[in-house]
Design an enzyme around this catalytic site. Structure first.
Site, PDB file in Angstrom:
ATOM      1  N   ASP A 151       0.776  -1.059   0.108  1.00  0.00           N
ATOM      2  CA  ASP A 151      -0.057  -0.002  -0.005  1.00  0.00           C
ATOM      3  C   ASP A 151       0.796   1.183   0.059  1.00  0.00           C
ATOM      4  O   ASP A 151       2.082   1.215  -0.010  1.00  0.00           O
ATOM      5  CB  ASP A 151      -0.906  -0.047   1.118  1.00  0.00           C
ATOM      6  CG  ASP A 151      -2.353   0.466   0.989  1.00  0.00           C
ATOM      7  OD1 ASP A 151      -2.360   1.336   0.136  1.00  0.00           O
ATOM      8  OD2 ASP A 151      -3.247   0.008   1.705  1.00  0.00           O
ATOM      9  N   GLU A 186      -1.353   1.963  -4.952  1.00  0.00           N
ATOM     10  CA  GLU A 186      -1.272   3.268  -4.934  1.00  0.00           C
ATOM     11  C   GLU A 186      -2.586   4.094  -5.602  1.00  0.00           C
ATOM     12  O   GLU A 186      -2.489   5.409  -5.670  1.00  0.00           O
ATOM     13  CB  GLU A 186       0.188   4.079  -5.338  1.00  0.00           C
ATOM     14  CG  GLU A 186       0.510   4.047  -6.770  1.00  0.00           C
ATOM     15  CD  GLU A 186      -0.273   4.926  -7.776  1.00  0.00           C
ATOM     16  OE1 GLU A 186      -1.136   4.442  -8.391  1.00  0.00           O
ATOM     17  OE2 GLU A 186       0.084   6.092  -7.734  1.00  0.00           O
ATOM     18  N   TRP A 187      -3.605   3.183  -5.571  1.00  0.00           N
ATOM     19  CA  TRP A 187      -4.729   3.836  -6.171  1.00  0.00           C
ATOM     20  C   TRP A 187      -4.832   4.499  -7.475  1.00  0.00           C
ATOM     21  O   TRP A 187      -5.793   5.299  -7.639  1.00  0.00           O
ATOM     22  CB  TRP A 187      -5.398   4.662  -4.751  1.00  0.00           C
ATOM     23  CG  TRP A 187      -5.266   4.339  -3.529  1.00  0.00           C
ATOM     24  CD1 TRP A 187      -5.723   3.220  -2.958  1.00  0.00           C
ATOM     25  CD2 TRP A 187      -4.138   4.801  -2.536  1.00  0.00           C
ATOM     26  NE1 TRP A 187      -4.904   3.053  -1.752  1.00  0.00           N
ATOM     27  CE2 TRP A 187      -4.179   3.875  -1.621  1.00  0.00           C
ATOM     28  CE3 TRP A 187      -3.300   6.019  -2.675  1.00  0.00           C
ATOM     29  CZ2 TRP A 187      -3.342   4.415  -0.513  1.00  0.00           C
ATOM     30  CZ3 TRP A 187      -2.473   6.445  -1.711  1.00  0.00           C
ATOM     31  CH2 TRP A 187      -2.490   5.573  -0.423  1.00  0.00           C
ATOM     32  N   GLY A 188      -3.909   4.200  -8.399  1.00  0.00           N
ATOM     33  CA  GLY A 188      -3.871   4.889  -9.564  1.00  0.00           C
ATOM     34  C   GLY A 188      -3.683   6.330  -9.751  1.00  0.00           C
ATOM     35  O   GLY A 188      -3.803   7.180 -10.775  1.00  0.00           O
ATOM     36  N   ASP A 209     -10.417   3.148  -3.149  1.00  0.00           N
ATOM     37  CA  ASP A 209     -11.266   1.789  -3.075  1.00  0.00           C
ATOM     38  C   ASP A 209     -12.548   1.796  -3.477  1.00  0.00           C
ATOM     39  O   ASP A 209     -13.378   2.766  -3.330  1.00  0.00           O
ATOM     40  CB  ASP A 209     -11.216   1.795  -1.462  1.00  0.00           C
ATOM     41  CG  ASP A 209      -9.956   1.562  -0.720  1.00  0.00           C
ATOM     42  OD1 ASP A 209      -8.900   1.610  -1.472  1.00  0.00           O
ATOM     43  OD2 ASP A 209      -9.888   1.544   0.359  1.00  0.00           O
TER      44      ASP A 209
HETATM   45  C1  GLA Z   1      -6.364   1.189   1.682  1.00  0.00           C
HETATM   46  C2  GLA Z   1      -6.271   0.059   0.361  1.00  0.00           C
HETATM   47  C3  GLA Z   1      -7.507  -0.935   0.731  1.00  0.00           C
HETATM   48  C4  GLA Z   1      -7.171  -1.581   2.095  1.00  0.00           C
HETATM   49  C5  GLA Z   1      -6.839  -0.704   3.258  1.00  0.00           C
HETATM   50  C6  GLA Z   1      -6.413  -1.104   4.687  1.00  0.00           C
HETATM   51  O1  GLA Z   1      -7.189   1.948   1.626  1.00  0.00           O
HETATM   52  O2  GLA Z   1      -6.693   0.537  -0.752  1.00  0.00           O
HETATM   53  O3  GLA Z   1      -7.557  -1.810  -0.015  1.00  0.00           O
HETATM   54  O4  GLA Z   1      -5.815  -2.338   1.978  1.00  0.00           O
HETATM   55  O5  GLA Z   1      -5.823   0.513   2.813  1.00  0.00           O
HETATM   56  O6  GLA Z   1      -6.207  -0.212   5.650  1.00  0.00           O
END
Ligand code: GLA
Length: 405
Positions: A151, A186-188, A209
């Site tokens: 993450d 890293e969420w794009g 997410d």
């Molecule tokens: C981020 C990630 C999630 C999850 C949480 C855990 O938000 O994007 O998929 O792993 O952390 O804290």
């Protein structure tokens, strides 16, 4: 055998087995990974006992046979480092440590994944791996870990640092010699489809997410449609061993997840919406990572998640992510090229009312000979190919068609 012959034989065996390990590493995730992750449903409650029960359920309910393989521990498993700086699992929830869980999961013919963060602390605020990448990778390998989700909370925003930190862990994983799938999260935000593979990644999150809602219309919360739309334009970066990851499946959560539930008052999605979540993720060649409680999964969720035809489309060797070939009046058609010259089409009704209509397969969708058969997958009907496809789709429902010879 003389001593020199023995040494030569051992060296030969070592060289062959390390070449074999390198081959396994370079071919990891030839098709999108399939598995289960503890996050959305269990969050801080992930434990040794839970992981054993989930593994047993995955074998007993047919998911393992359908191709699901990874049991992934998400955030909150560690309580920090020991005197030698090695990560230590929470002593209450993991009284026997992680290796014992890995051994159990392996004994079921499954694989174990774990989670860390490219900073001092994870998103949940527990110990991350920054500065300890080599030691942590080595520890994971020793425990028998097969997958790492890494993450990016509490880390600097710029892409150069992100690449450097991800590559550091990617290299550390490779140097263990153990095949460990590397999931970049890293969420794009820094266009990881452009660099994650070079950092050693096998999959990379493309969005924030995913929440258990069809469409949230809230920038902070991404629903199925928001995440789906963000996969447009990046199909060319997905392929064998490196996949765009639009986050975990919401199928079966029914609003019972904690953070995944935000914004929808606990209702979750309709059956049609879960069907579309699964079918679209299959079309997109996305990782198929389930979140719900497999010990009590609803029959309809299990049937959907083990749909052989959809999984075959997801796992197709060619590894192509579907692209949109038609979008008009709340109707969207996706096309995914498959091996042996087959194709899959998905017709999605994005509107909140039922839609009925007809597509001319040639003129509207560009599907001409040499296809002879078409299977409507949800209807479970195979027919000789016709020039028209007539559809009736309820709100947010889709149908997937496989064209073959
Ligand atoms: C981020 C990630 C999630 C999850 C949480 C855990 O938000 O994007 O998929 O792993 O952390 O804290």
């Amino acid at each position: 055998m003389k001593l020199s012959q023995k040494i030569a034989t051992s060296l030969f065996i070592i060289t062959i087995s390390s070449a074999h390990a390198q081959d396994q590493i370079s071919q990891l995730c030839a098709t999108p990974p399939m598995g289960w992750n503890s996050w959305n449903f269990f969050e801080q409650r992930v434990s040794d006992k839970l992981l054993r029960e989930i593994s047993e359920a995955m074998v007993a309910n047919g998911m393992k046979n359908a191709g699901y393989e990874y049991i992934i521990i998400d955030d909150h498993w560690t309580q920090g480092r020991d005197k030698k700086n090695r990560l230590v699992a929470d002593s209450i929830r993991f009284p026997n440590g992680i290796k014992a869980v890995a051994d159990y999961v392996h004994s079921k013919g499954l694989k174990l994944g774990i989670y860390s963060d490219a900073a001092q602390f994870t998103c949940g605020g527990v110990t991350g791996s920054l500065g300890f990448e080599e030691l942590d990778a080595k520890t994971f390998a020793e425990w028998g870990i097969d997958y790492l989700k890494y993450d990016y909370c509490n880390a600097p925003e710029d892409v150069t640092t992100a690449f450097t930190r991800y590559k550091k862990m990617g290299d550390a994983l490779k140097s263990t010699g153990r095949p460990i799938v590397y999931s970049i999260c890293e969420w794009g935000q820094r266009k990881p489809w452009l660099w994650a593979k070079a950092a050693g990644g096998n999959l990379w999150r493309t969005t924030w997410d995913l929440r258990d809602v069809w469409q949230s219309n809230n920038k902070e919360l991404t629903g199925i449609m928001e995440v789906f739309d963000q996969q447009e334009g990046i199909a060319q970066y997905a392929g064998p061993c490196g996949w765009n990851d639009p986050d975990m499946l919401m199928v079966g959560l029914y609003g019972k997840g904690a953070s995944s539930n935000a914004g929808n008052g606990g209702k979750g999605c309709s059956e049609e919406e879960y069907k579309s979540n699964f079918a679209l993720w299959c079309m997109l060649a996305s990782p198929l990572i389930v979140n719900s409680d497999l010990r009590n999964i609803a029959t309809q969720s299990l049937q959907l998640l083990t749909n052989k035809d959809l999984i075959a489309i997801n796992q197709d060797k060619l590894g192509k992510q579907a692209i949109t070939i038609y979008k008009k009046d709340s109707l969207q058609v996706l096309k995914k090229e498959l091996s042996n010259g087959n194709i899959a089409l998905c017709i999605l009704n994005r509107s909140s009312t039922t839609k009925t209509g007809t597509f001319n397969t040639g003129k509207d969708l560009n599907v001409f000979k040499p296809y002879t058969m078409v299977k409507a997958i949800f209807q479970n009907k195979t027919q000789k190919i016709k020039t028209r496809i007539t559809y009736t789709l309820r709100a947010h429902e889709c149908e997937v068609y496989r064209f073959s010879n």
